[in-house]
Scaffold this active site. Sequence first.
Site, PDB file in Angstrom:
ATOM      1  N   ASN A 157       6.590   1.977   1.511  1.00  0.00           N
ATOM      2  CA  ASN A 157       5.674   1.123   1.533  1.00  0.00           C
ATOM      3  C   ASN A 157       6.194  -0.035   0.965  1.00  0.00           C
ATOM      4  O   ASN A 157       5.445  -0.914   0.310  1.00  0.00           O
ATOM      5  CB  ASN A 157       4.302   1.670   1.016  1.00  0.00           C
ATOM      6  N   LYS A 164      10.778  -2.012  -3.684  1.00  0.00           N
ATOM      7  CA  LYS A 164      11.600  -0.682  -3.415  1.00  0.00           C
ATOM      8  C   LYS A 164      12.659  -0.644  -2.662  1.00  0.00           C
ATOM      9  O   LYS A 164      13.051  -1.730  -1.876  1.00  0.00           O
ATOM     10  CB  LYS A 164      10.436   0.178  -2.819  1.00  0.00           C
ATOM     11  N   HIS A 212       5.966  -1.977  -5.217  1.00  0.00           N
ATOM     12  CA  HIS A 212       5.135  -1.470  -6.123  1.00  0.00           C
ATOM     13  C   HIS A 212       4.347  -2.272  -6.937  1.00  0.00           C
ATOM     14  O   HIS A 212       5.214  -3.614  -7.088  1.00  0.00           O
ATOM     15  CB  HIS A 212       6.025  -0.606  -7.228  1.00  0.00           C
ATOM     16  N   GLU A 258       4.092  -0.143 -17.945  1.00  0.00           N
ATOM     17  CA  GLU A 258       5.264  -0.185 -17.048  1.00  0.00           C
ATOM     18  C   GLU A 258       6.330  -1.355 -17.219  1.00  0.00           C
ATOM     19  O   GLU A 258       7.432  -1.012 -17.376  1.00  0.00           O
ATOM     20  CB  GLU A 258       4.705  -0.539 -15.559  1.00  0.00           C
ATOM     21  N   TYR A 260       6.179   7.422 -12.772  1.00  0.00           N
ATOM     22  CA  TYR A 260       5.396   8.026 -11.890  1.00  0.00           C
ATOM     23  C   TYR A 260       5.024   9.456 -12.608  1.00  0.00           C
ATOM     24  O   TYR A 260       4.825  10.584 -11.781  1.00  0.00           O
ATOM     25  CB  TYR A 260       6.263   8.602 -10.577  1.00  0.00           C
TER      26      TYR A 260
HETATM   27  P1  DAT Z   1       0.257   2.886  -5.179  1.00  0.00           P
HETATM   28  O1  DAT Z   1       1.887   2.550  -5.210  1.00  0.00           O
HETATM   29  O2  DAT Z   1      -0.526   1.814  -4.385  1.00  0.00           O
HETATM   30  O3  DAT Z   1       0.113   2.360  -6.744  1.00  0.00           O
HETATM   31  P2  DAT Z   1       0.060   5.354  -5.925  1.00  0.00           P
HETATM   32  O4  DAT Z   1       0.413   5.102  -7.585  1.00  0.00           O
HETATM   33  O5  DAT Z   1      -1.117   6.341  -5.906  1.00  0.00           O
HETATM   34  O6  DAT Z   1      -0.213   4.168  -5.072  1.00  0.00           O
HETATM   35  O7  DAT Z   1       1.524   6.527  -5.443  1.00  0.00           O
HETATM   36  C1  DAT Z   1       2.772   5.687  -5.872  1.00  0.00           C
HETATM   37  C2  DAT Z   1       3.641   5.981  -4.688  1.00  0.00           C
HETATM   38  O8  DAT Z   1       3.818   7.340  -4.244  1.00  0.00           O
HETATM   39  C3  DAT Z   1       3.127   5.138  -3.570  1.00  0.00           C
HETATM   40  O9  DAT Z   1       3.381   3.621  -3.398  1.00  0.00           O
HETATM   41  C4  DAT Z   1       3.816   5.932  -2.306  1.00  0.00           C
HETATM   42  C5  DAT Z   1       4.069   7.365  -3.021  1.00  0.00           C
HETATM   43  N1  DAT Z   1       2.964   8.062  -2.255  1.00  0.00           N
HETATM   44  C6  DAT Z   1       1.536   8.105  -2.683  1.00  0.00           C
HETATM   45  N2  DAT Z   1       0.795   8.831  -1.721  1.00  0.00           N
HETATM   46  C7  DAT Z   1       1.804   9.518  -1.060  1.00  0.00           C
HETATM   47  C8  DAT Z   1       1.678  10.341   0.112  1.00  0.00           C
HETATM   48  N3  DAT Z   1       0.699  10.988   0.445  1.00  0.00           N
HETATM   49  N4  DAT Z   1       2.973  10.835   0.679  1.00  0.00           N
HETATM   50  C9  DAT Z   1       4.022  10.284   0.443  1.00  0.00           C
HETATM   51  N5  DAT Z   1       4.177   9.218  -0.530  1.00  0.00           N
HETATM   52  C10 DAT Z   1       3.061   8.815  -1.250  1.00  0.00           C
HETATM   53 MG    MG Z   2       0.292   3.429  -8.431  1.00  0.00          MG
END
Ligand code: DAT
Ligand code: MG
Length: 197
Positions: A159, A56, A162, A173, A96
């Site tokens: 974080n 990212k 991805h 994806e 997303y």
């Molecule tokens: P992952 O990236 O582990 O698959 P996800 O698909 O649930 O997690 O979410 C996609 C991204 O969205 C994640 O990497 C960071 C962001 N995200 C998720 N939960 C969040 C939150 N509570 N606050 C801010 N950003 C968040």
């Molecule tokens: Mg995810």
Amino acid sequence: MVLLQRGGVKRILQHFYSGNHGNTKSLLPAADGAAGRRRNSTAVPDVRERTLIAVKPDGVQRRLVGQIMQRFEQRGFKLVGLKMLQVSDDLLSQHYCELRTKPFYPSLLHYMTSGPVVAMVWEGHKVVQTSRTMVGHTNPAEALAGTVRGDFSFHVSRNVVHASDSPEGAQREIQLWFQRKELLNWDCCDQTITCEL
Ligand code: DAT
Ligand code: MG
């Protein structure tokens, strides 16, 4: 000298694992033919599973791309697609789509379009599951040390990386981020060691 020695060792290994020790023309693994068929018959199942990994914008800005790629290479996975891009709102909204109603969605889009992203497709046995483990918990505060997120980040909104979360998700994806012609099918010179038992 060292390089020559390493190259020599690699050629000897290739020669040995090709299973055709008497023929000097077969120093490279056979793509087809008897040796190739024999290897395929004992190949690890699902060895061609693929996943999307993306560094990212914060990971790119912090110059973490090399270290993240190195982890996947060291693990034995094969890189079959790689590009740097400025991600569009359109691509991100599809990527997303399940998060559209979340309160953090607008800031997520803003963050993901704040700079270049490095997108990769990695291939190997159970690469989806294994890469999720390597990447760590979504929230870096809960990610274990030794994972990418556990080592390089501390907040869920930054974080670093991805990783697709299922083989079906990975397929979707990869099709979204890469054109077919951007993905390469190639044989690693150590294929017989890393991909077959
Ligand atoms: P992952 O990236 O582990 O698959 P996800 O698909 O649930 O997690 O979410 C996609 C991204 O969205 C994640 O990497 C960071 C962001 N995200 C998720 N939960 C969040 C939150 N509570 N606050 C801010 N950003 C968040
Ligand atoms: Mg995810």
